[in-house]
Scaffold this motif. Structure first.
Motif, short mmCIF file in Angstrom:
data_model
loop_
_atom_site.label_atom_id
_atom_site.label_comp_id
_atom_site.label_asym_id
_atom_site.label_seq_id
_atom_site.Cartn_x
_atom_site.Cartn_y
_atom_site.Cartn_z
N MET A 61 -42.46 -43.79 -14.44
CA MET A 61 -42.02 -42.45 -14.06
C MET A 61 -41.27 -41.77 -15.22
SD MET A 61 -42.15 -40.07 -11.90
CE MET A 61 -42.65 -40.75 -10.34
N MET A 62 -40.48 -42.55 -15.96
CA MET A 62 -39.80 -41.99 -17.14
C MET A 62 -40.85 -41.48 -18.14
SD MET A 62 -36.83 -44.75 -17.94
CE MET A 62 -35.16 -44.51 -17.41
N ALA A 63 -41.93 -42.23 -18.30
CA ALA A 63 -42.99 -41.82 -19.22
C ALA A 63 -43.65 -40.53 -18.75
CB ALA A 63 -44.03 -42.93 -19.34
N GLU A 64 -43.87 -40.42 -17.46
CA GLU A 64 -44.49 -39.21 -16.92
C GLU A 64 -43.63 -37.98 -17.19
OE1 GLU A 64 -45.78 -39.10 -12.85
OE2 GLU A 64 -47.03 -40.87 -13.13
N LEU A 100 -42.65 -46.08 -23.50
CA LEU A 100 -42.29 -46.36 -22.11
C LEU A 100 -43.44 -46.98 -21.35
CD1 LEU A 100 -40.25 -43.11 -21.40
CD2 LEU A 100 -39.32 -45.44 -21.44
N ILE A 101 -44.66 -46.51 -21.61
CA ILE A 101 -45.83 -47.08 -20.93
C ILE A 101 -46.05 -48.52 -21.36
CG2 ILE A 101 -48.36 -46.94 -20.76
CD1 ILE A 101 -46.85 -44.96 -18.99
N TYR A 102 -45.89 -48.80 -22.66
CA TYR A 102 -46.02 -50.18 -23.12
C TYR A 102 -44.96 -51.07 -22.49
CZ TYR A 102 -49.75 -49.80 -26.57
OH TYR A 102 -50.97 -49.66 -27.17
N GLU A 103 -43.74 -50.58 -22.39
CA GLU A 103 -42.68 -51.36 -21.74
C GLU A 103 -43.01 -51.60 -20.27
OE1 GLU A 103 -38.87 -49.50 -22.41
OE2 GLU A 103 -39.22 -49.41 -24.57
N ALA A 104 -43.54 -50.59 -19.61
CA ALA A 104 -43.92 -50.75 -18.19
C ALA A 104 -45.01 -51.81 -18.05
CB ALA A 104 -44.39 -49.41 -17.62
N PHE A 105 -46.00 -51.78 -18.95
CA PHE A 105 -47.05 -52.80 -18.93
C PHE A 105 -46.47 -54.19 -19.13
CE2 PHE A 105 -50.38 -49.60 -19.28
CZ PHE A 105 -51.43 -50.21 -18.58
N ASP A 106 -45.51 -54.31 -20.04
CA ASP A 106 -44.87 -55.62 -20.27
C ASP A 106 -44.17 -56.12 -19.01
OD1 ASP A 106 -45.77 -55.67 -22.89
OD2 ASP A 106 -43.87 -54.95 -23.73
N HIS A 107 -43.50 -55.22 -18.29
CA HIS A 107 -42.84 -55.61 -17.05
C HIS A 107 -43.86 -56.05 -16.00
CE1 HIS A 107 -38.76 -54.59 -18.15
NE2 HIS A 107 -39.10 -53.36 -18.49
N VAL A 108 -44.98 -55.35 -15.92
CA VAL A 108 -46.01 -55.71 -14.94
C VAL A 108 -46.62 -57.07 -15.29
CG1 VAL A 108 -48.30 -55.12 -14.05
CG2 VAL A 108 -46.54 -53.38 -14.18
N LYS A 109 -46.90 -57.28 -16.57
CA LYS A 109 -47.46 -58.58 -16.99
C LYS A 109 -46.51 -59.72 -16.62
CE LYS A 109 -50.29 -57.17 -20.91
NZ LYS A 109 -50.47 -57.29 -22.36
N LEU A 110 -45.24 -59.53 -16.89
CA LEU A 110 -44.26 -60.55 -16.56
C LEU A 110 -44.18 -60.77 -15.05
CD1 LEU A 110 -42.12 -62.58 -17.37
CD2 LEU A 110 -40.48 -60.70 -17.53
#
Length: 140
Positions: free
Chosen positions: A85-88, A99-109
Motif C-alpha cells: 500500500m505504501m508503494a501504491e 517498497l514492492i521488492y521489500e513486500a515481495f521479500d516479506h511474502v517469500k519469508l
C-alpha cells in the motif's frame, strides 16, 4: 441430623493448600506469560489492521516491526500488505520499486514460514499485479 450442603464442606487438602499457599510452577507461569503476550500481540495485530484500514501505514508498519523477531508468518504478511500500500501511494518510482521488492521479500519469508496461510497467498496475489510492469521478482 441434617447434613451440610456439599459446597459448605471444604476437603482437608484444599484447606491445607489455602493454609500453606499454593505455588505455581515455573512452567505454569511461563504458559500464562505466553498467553498474555499472545493476547498483546493479537491486540497489536488488530490495531495494525485498523491503522492500515485508516491509511495510517507508517504507524501500522512501526507497530508490526515490534514483532519482527522471531519471524512470524502473521507479521510478515501484514508487513507485505503495508509495504504494498505504501508503494501504491508513493509518487517516486524508485521508492515505489524498493517498497514492492521489500513486500515481495516479506511474502517469500511468510510463505517459507507457513505456506498454507491464505492471507499470505492473498497478499502475494495482490503483488503479482506489479509483476506485469516488469519491475518485480517472482515469488518462487
Amino acid at each position: 441430623m441434617r447434613r451440610p450442603h456439599p459446597s459448605k464442606i471444604i476437603p482437608p487438602f484444599v484447606a491445607a493448600i489455602g493454609w500453606f499457599g499454593a505455588s505455581k510452577s515455573e512452567e505454569t507461569e511461563a504458559v500464562l506469560e505466553t498467553k498474555s503476550s499472545m493476547s498483546e500481540m493479537e491486540n497489536d495485530f488488530k490495531k495494525a489492521d485498523d491503522l492500515y484500514d485508516n491509511n495510517e501505514l507508517q504507524k501500522a508498519y512501526d507497530l508490526l516491526m515490534k514483532y519482527k523477531e522471531p519471524q512470524k508468518c502473521e507479521v510478515e504478511w501484514r508487513l507485505a500488505k503495508v509495504k504494498r500500500m505504501m508503494a501504491e501511494e508513493s509518487h517516486d518510482l524508485q521508492k515505489k520499486k524498493e517498497l514492492i521488492y521489500e513486500a515481495f521479500d516479506h511474502v517469500k519469508l511468510a510463505l517459507s514460514l507457513d505456506e498454507k496461510n491464505f492471507a499470505v497467498h492473498k497478499v502475494g496475489c495482490a503483488l503479482q499485479n506489479y509483476k506485469g510492469h516488469g519491475s518485480t521478482p517472482d515469488l518462487t
